[in-house]
Design an enzyme around this catalytic site. Structure first.
Site, PDB file in Angstrom:
ATOM      1  N   TRP A   1       0.825  -1.212   0.000  1.00 20.32           N
ATOM      2  CA  TRP A   1       0.000   0.000   0.000  1.00 20.32           C
ATOM      3  C   TRP A   1       0.851   1.251   0.000  1.00 20.32           C
ATOM      4  O   TRP A   1       0.550   2.223  -0.686  1.00 20.32           O
ATOM      5  CB  TRP A   1      -1.015  -0.012   1.137  1.00 20.32           C
ATOM      6  CG  TRP A   1      -2.110  -0.996   0.857  1.00 20.32           C
ATOM      7  CD1 TRP A   1      -2.417  -2.125   1.563  1.00 20.32           C
ATOM      8  CD2 TRP A   1      -3.038  -0.973  -0.254  1.00 20.32           C
ATOM      9  NE1 TRP A   1      -3.465  -2.792   0.972  1.00 20.32           N
ATOM     10  CE2 TRP A   1      -3.859  -2.115  -0.140  1.00 20.32           C
ATOM     11  CE3 TRP A   1      -3.249  -0.101  -1.332  1.00 20.32           C
ATOM     12  CZ2 TRP A   1      -4.876  -2.415  -1.060  1.00 20.32           C
ATOM     13  CZ3 TRP A   1      -4.258  -0.395  -2.250  1.00 20.32           C
ATOM     14  CH2 TRP A   1      -5.057  -1.534  -2.103  1.00 20.32           C
TER      15      TRP A   1
ATOM     16  N   ASP B   1      -1.969   6.590   6.342  1.00 16.77           N
ATOM     17  CA  ASP B   1      -3.010   5.760   5.742  1.00 16.77           C
ATOM     18  C   ASP B   1      -3.360   4.707   6.788  1.00 16.77           C
ATOM     19  O   ASP B   1      -2.632   3.741   6.989  1.00 16.77           O
ATOM     20  CB  ASP B   1      -2.483   5.093   4.461  1.00 16.77           C
ATOM     21  CG  ASP B   1      -3.503   4.133   3.845  1.00 16.77           C
ATOM     22  OD1 ASP B   1      -4.587   3.940   4.437  1.00 16.77           O
ATOM     23  OD2 ASP B   1      -3.210   3.565   2.767  1.00 16.77           O
TER      24      ASP B   1
ATOM     25  N   LYS C   1     -12.798  -1.544   5.464  1.00 16.28           N
ATOM     26  CA  LYS C   1     -12.042  -2.467   6.312  1.00 16.28           C
ATOM     27  C   LYS C   1     -12.657  -2.497   7.722  1.00 16.28           C
ATOM     28  O   LYS C   1     -13.146  -3.521   8.165  1.00 16.28           O
ATOM     29  CB  LYS C   1     -10.565  -2.072   6.410  1.00 16.28           C
ATOM     30  CG  LYS C   1      -9.765  -1.814   5.114  1.00 16.28           C
ATOM     31  CD  LYS C   1     -10.002  -2.735   4.014  1.00 16.28           C
ATOM     32  CE  LYS C   1      -9.228  -2.673   2.731  1.00 16.28           C
ATOM     33  NZ  LYS C   1      -8.216  -1.733   2.431  1.00 16.28           N
TER      34      LYS C   1
END
Ligand SMILES: *Cc1c(COP(=O)(O)O)cnc(C)c1O
Length: 365
Positions: free
Chosen positions: A107, A177, A201
């Site tokens: 990511w 993030d 999530k």
């Protein structure tokens, strides 16, 4: 927790992911007629008094859960965490030409690639040399004082690496993030310039992205930034500059109420530590299953593991599915398995997984 419908499975997906059953049941009960309004939340005007009340309550509960200071805005946006990869540099560069990034996995790689379209990237620290299996200590970071901000991925969803500490970047704004572990533990928001998280999530349904941004960072977007990509525009309109993701916002609000009913984030953290420990203790004792991440940096939310013989992966997954456990296949970048055990995963799901792994090891190990 109420009784589980017999058909409910344990869903270990990394996202979109499991939601609390109580939330789904409440949404179902309110589907046709929300609180006597005679309509579904999905059918409401985002400017009507009913939805405004839903939206305000959700923001208030979210602020309360994370103890968000007054000088931060909470934005309910769209475009996923991926859009934030671009919005962060567009809004935070503020005339500077470089940003620091901590490179810890798939990511952060994507965040770096996107930001590199807008500015120079200084990789201040990286765990690439060890296959992204740890979180580099702050003492090893080579920050550039000229950078506009420092970005890191506080929980790498694919590699299963979590920062259990908050970096100190002095006056340079820290950006996280936090998509896959926000709300899993208390967080000192005042240490950050900006935090973003896709909802699917640990917050709610896909289609919603939460941004927490310090007010002094607003109003610095690069020229020609589309208004929909300018944090200031969203901040000034209460995230209603255009039609927001109303239903996802509502479900997120129900999740926030559920979290408060669980005792808030300190309580959630205890539960998450206990759930993760069940699985890690088993993995560390097993001669057949293995987790590659350095112990101090293991994620409580996403737990990758491999079998001693990858030819047995298919059989393992099939057996899991037959026992009501799905989405355990690891990300293609890492291989093996991954169990995502977000807030809404009941401890019984983790217990059942460990039982099955024991059984599998006894038979095949
Ligand atoms: C899932 C995820 C993303 C991407 O989220 P989208 O909402 O699909 O854009 C980004 N970062 C992290 C850490 C993630 O887990």
């Amino acid at each position: 927790m109420g009784s589980r419908p017999a058909t409910r499975i344990f869903n270990f997906s990394a996202g979109p992911a499991v939601l609390p059953e109580e939330v789904l049941a409440q949404a179902a009960a309110e589907m046709l007629d929300w609180h006597g309004s005679g309509m579904s939340v999905m059918e409401m005007s985002h400017r009507g008094k009913e939805f405004i009340a839903i939206a305000e309550a959700a923001e208030k509960d979210f602020r309360e859960l994370l103890n968000v200071p007054e000088n931060y805005k909470v934005l309910f946006l769209q475009g996923g965490a991926t859009l934030q990869f671009g919005m962060v540099p567009m809004n935070l560069l503020g005339g500077k030409n470089s940003a620091d990034y901590i490179y810890t996995g798939e990511w952060s790689k994507k965040a770096i690639k996107e930001a590199n379209r807008f500015c120079e990237i200084n990789i201040a620290a990286s765990s690439e040399g060890k296959n992204f299996t740890f979180a580099p200590e702050q003492s090893t970071w080579q920050l550039d004082p000229k950078s506009a901000y420092v970005h890191y991925t506080s929980n790498e969803t694919i590699g299963g690496v979590e920062f259990h500490w908050i970096p100190d970047t002095g006056k340079v704004p820290l950006v996280a993030d936090a998509s896959s572990h926000i709300l899993s533990r208390p967080l000192d928001v005042s240490k950050f310039g900006l935090i973003y998280a896709g909802a699917q999530k640990n917050i709610g349904p896909a289609g919603l992205t939460l941004v927490i941004v310090r007010e002094d960072l607003l109003g610095r977007a690069v020229p020609h930034t589309p208004s929909m990509l300018d944090y200031k525009v969203h901040a000034e309109s209460g995230s209603m500059s255009n039609t927001p993701a109303t239903y996802a916002w509502y479900i997120a609000g129900l999740v926030f109420q559920w979290l408060k009913a669980q005792g808030g984030l300190a309580e959630m953290e205890k539960k998450n530590i206990a759930k993760a420990k069940l699985l890690y203790d088993f993995l560390d004792a097993s001669a057949f299953f293995k987790n590659p991440v350095r112990k101090s940096d293991r994620s409580r939310m996403n737990i990758p593991f491999t079998l001693a013989d990858s030819k047995l992966d298919g059989e393992f997954l099939k057996g899991a599915e037959a026992r009501g456990m799905v989405q355990l296949k690891g990300h293609r970048a890492v291989g093996g398995m991954r169990a995502s055990i977000y807030n809404a995963m009941p401890v019984d799901g983790v217990r059942r997984l460990v039982e099955y792994m024991k059984e599998f090891e006894a038979k095949r190990g």
